[in-house]
Design a protein around this motif. Structure first.
Motif, PDB file in Angstrom:
ATOM      1  N   HIS A 104       0.852  -1.186   0.000  1.00 22.65           N
ATOM      2  CA  HIS A 104       0.000   0.000   0.000  1.00 22.65           C
ATOM      3  C   HIS A 104       0.890   1.238   0.000  1.00 22.65           C
ATOM      4  CE1 HIS A 104      -2.767   3.109   1.028  1.00 22.65           C
ATOM      5  NE2 HIS A 104      -2.279   3.260   2.239  1.00 22.65           N
ATOM      6  N   HIS A 106       1.120   4.482   1.165  1.00 19.08           N
ATOM      7  CA  HIS A 106       0.465   5.315   2.174  1.00 19.08           C
ATOM      8  C   HIS A 106       0.727   6.799   1.872  1.00 19.08           C
ATOM      9  CE1 HIS A 106      -0.475   6.029   6.684  1.00 19.08           C
ATOM     10  NE2 HIS A 106      -0.343   7.207   6.101  1.00 19.08           N
ATOM     11  N   GLY A 107      -0.351   7.492   1.513  1.00 23.93           N
ATOM     12  CA  GLY A 107      -0.243   8.918   1.213  1.00 23.93           C
ATOM     13  C   GLY A 107      -0.224   9.241  -0.260  1.00 23.93           C
ATOM     14  N   HIS A 465      -6.384   7.176   9.740  1.00 20.59           N
ATOM     15  CA  HIS A 465      -5.791   7.343   8.411  1.00 20.59           C
ATOM     16  C   HIS A 465      -6.840   7.071   7.343  1.00 20.59           C
ATOM     17  CE1 HIS A 465      -3.298   6.951   4.898  1.00 20.59           C
ATOM     18  NE2 HIS A 465      -3.408   5.647   4.838  1.00 20.59           N
ATOM     19  N   HIS A 467      -7.264   6.449   3.124  1.00 21.83           N
ATOM     20  CA  HIS A 467      -6.589   6.186   1.848  1.00 21.83           C
ATOM     21  C   HIS A 467      -7.135   7.089   0.737  1.00 21.83           C
ATOM     22  CE1 HIS A 467      -5.112   1.790   2.608  1.00 21.83           C
ATOM     23  NE2 HIS A 467      -5.147   2.468   3.746  1.00 21.83           N
TER      24      HIS A 467
HETATM   25 CU    CU Z   1      -2.836   4.595   3.404  1.00 20.55          CU
END
Ligand code: CU
Ligand code: C2O
Ligand code: CU
Length: 536
Positions: A104, A106-107, A465, A467
């Motif tokens: 993944h 992330h960000g 968080h 996505h």
């Molecule tokens: Cu993420």
């Protein structure tokens, strides 16, 4: 329990002496001796292509004592992948381990199909080759495995790396930009080492409830290392890649940190702080002045979990339930060392002062189209979790006679993740009253829209968080967002309640929905997660 812990610490000290490693006994470290390992750099700014191989390996966190670990292209963690902030990049991820993994980003604001979350598992021996349409601000991002029910174990084992989006303009902004010299990446984690010095992941029921805390800090895989720095302004890119530990960073001599970027990129002007809180999943870029030529030690105050919205919160330092066992342990009461910085006269100084401004502010312009409340729940054990999950499964995937039926938003053929079939002693978490279910889309929203999200949590603070989006924090526990929550974010510590303005800039269909979850990995794996689609 206390006695055996003491014995363990004594044993650890003996190991430390024998191996000439710094004493790793709890957080009462002696002077660090290990150099900060420079993470290997995979520069794909020209090639616009890169490959990551998830591989098993062995890593000696304590010299001479190998731990079984996983990494990308190396035995532990992954390289720093350097990419342009605007480009189409081809990635190839090959799984050379014996377990299912995923990667993944992330960000990274890319469509759901290539997000690398639980909907894109990579089986052993397989290669996943997403093409990443990158178009966002320069930022410090990261990547990690994200298989539902197995994320905590996978990241703990080492399946995580850093992704730097570079626009080539940092030097012109007056920011340190020589990677590995005055622009340092620090991946901060904690590990629990057994008496021999081997990293173990054997969560107790309390670890599953509050998140797994280690007893030893690692920076780039090394125990409380020392970094050689130029005697000028240095940029530290800090990533909290711990499973559950909150960091509350400060320099021993009180020197300032100037926050120049949060999760999703630069702030318009540096924000001067003496204290920097960084929850799991968050990143911060700070400038630190090392021109006084003295050694500087970066410390963290003990893990504080924050409080839940319902007044049920507690702080590990003073919590009742565990008091008999661990309240007196240094890991919960004393500040501990993260890393030490030693200015070296030989290293070139490029930047001697903190720039006054960094670039234009990019405020939210859209009026929110909806308000959405979220409560991160501790579902407790009031209902036996297995029964609860069975009931949810029956309600979602079959009629009363057990015949399979289609469910709105479900994905036919997608099996329930094994990770949810938890033993009855396992805590169960959820969001808005329900644990995560791969087969249930929690809601759908619209591409290009902005929504106001109000997020609260039970039992303790939770790093939240989302996505495929970026958001601004517009209200925090004490009203105005605290300094760490300036700028565009993708992860925010929910202590009490926060208010966010969330931008949906990437599409996600039901077969590849975006996740929103707690980044305490033991919570995420046990249901504190949901998913949403972003449609036209
Ligand atoms: Cu993420
Ligand atoms: Cu860093 Cu869904 O996670
Ligand atoms: Cu949580």
């Amino acid at each position: 329990m206390t006695v055996s812990r003491r014995e363990l610490l004594v044993g650890a000290a003996a190991v430390a002496c024998a191996s000439t490693m710094p004493a790793r006994s709890s957080f009462a470290q002696a002077a660090p001796l290990v150099a900060l390992p420079a993470l290997s750099v995979l520069d794909a700014r020209e090639t616009l292509a890169f490959a990551l191989d998830a591989v098993p390996g062995q890593t000696e966190f304590v010299a001479g004592v190998p731990s079984e670990t996983l990494g990308f292209n190396q035995s532990y963690l992954g390289p720093v992948v350097l990419l342009p902030s605007t480009a189409t990049v081809r990635a190839a991820v090959t799984n050379r381990t014996d377990r299912t993994v995923s990667v993944h980003w992330h960000g990274l604001l890319v469509p759901g199909e290539i997000d690398g979350g639980p909907h894109q598992p990579i089986a052993p021996g397989e290669t996943w080759s997403p093409t990443l349409p990158i178009d966002q601000a320069r930022a410090t991002l990261w990547f990690h495995t994200h298989v539902h029910g197995a994320t905590a174990e996978g990241i703990y084992a080492g399946l995580a790396g850093v992704l730097l989006l570079d626009d080539g303009l940092d030097a012109r902004r007056g920011l340190p930009a020589a990677l590995g010299v005055d622009d340092l990446v620090l991946v901060i984690q904690d590990k629990r080492l057994d008496a021999s010095g081997r990293a173990v992941y054997e969560p107790t029921s309390d670890d599953r409830m509050h998140g797994f805390l280690g007893d030893t800090i690692l920076v780039n895989g090394a125990i409380t290392p020392v970094a050689a720095v130029p005697a000028g302004i240095v940029k530290l890119r800090l990533l909290n890649a711990a499973n559950a530990r909150n960091l509350d960073l400060f320099f021993e001599d009180g020197r300032a940190m100037h926050i120049v970027a949060s999760d999703q990129g630069l702030l318009p002007t540096p924000v001067r702080v003496n204290r920097l809180r960084l929850a799991p999943g968050e990143r911060s870029e700070v400038l630190v002045d090392f021109s006084n030529a003295g050694t500087a030690t970066l410390l963290s105050r003990p893990h504080a979990e924050g409080t839940g919205a319902g007044g049920m919160g507690h702080d590990m330092a003073g919590m009742g339930g565990m008091a008999g066992m661990v309240a007196n342990e240094e890991r919960f009461t004393a500040p501990f060392v993260i890393a030490t910085f030693r200015p070296e006269p030989d290293l070139p100084v490029a930047i001697r002062s903190v720039p006054a401004t960094l670039g234009p502010d990019e405020p939210v312009t859209m009026v929110p189209s909806a308000t959405r409340p979220f409560v991160l729940n501790d579902m407790g054990n009031l209902v036996p979790p297995v029964d609860l999950l069975d009931a949810l499964r029956r309600a979602n995937t079959s009629d009363h006679a057990g015949h399979a039926m289609s469910v709105v938003g479900s994905m036919p053929g997608m099996a329930m993740p094994a990770g949810n079939a938890a033993p009855s002693a396992d805590p169960v978490f959820g969001i808005n009253g329900a644990p995560f279910d791969m087969a249930r889309i929690n809601f759908g929203t619209t591409l290009g829209m902005t929504e106001r999200w109000i997020v609260g949590g039970e039992m303790m603070g939770h790093p939240f968080h989302v996505h495929g989006t970026r958001f601004r924090v517009i209200r925090d526990k004490d009203g105005q967002p605290r300094p760490e929550n300036q700028g565009w974010k993708d992860t925010v510590f929910v202590d009490g309640e926060v208010e966010l303005l969330v931008e949906f800039r990437s599409p996600a269909p039901a077969t590849a929905a975006f996740m929103f979850h707690c980044h305490v990995l033991e919570h995420e794996d046990r249901g504190m997660m949901g998913q949403f689609t972003v449609g036209a």
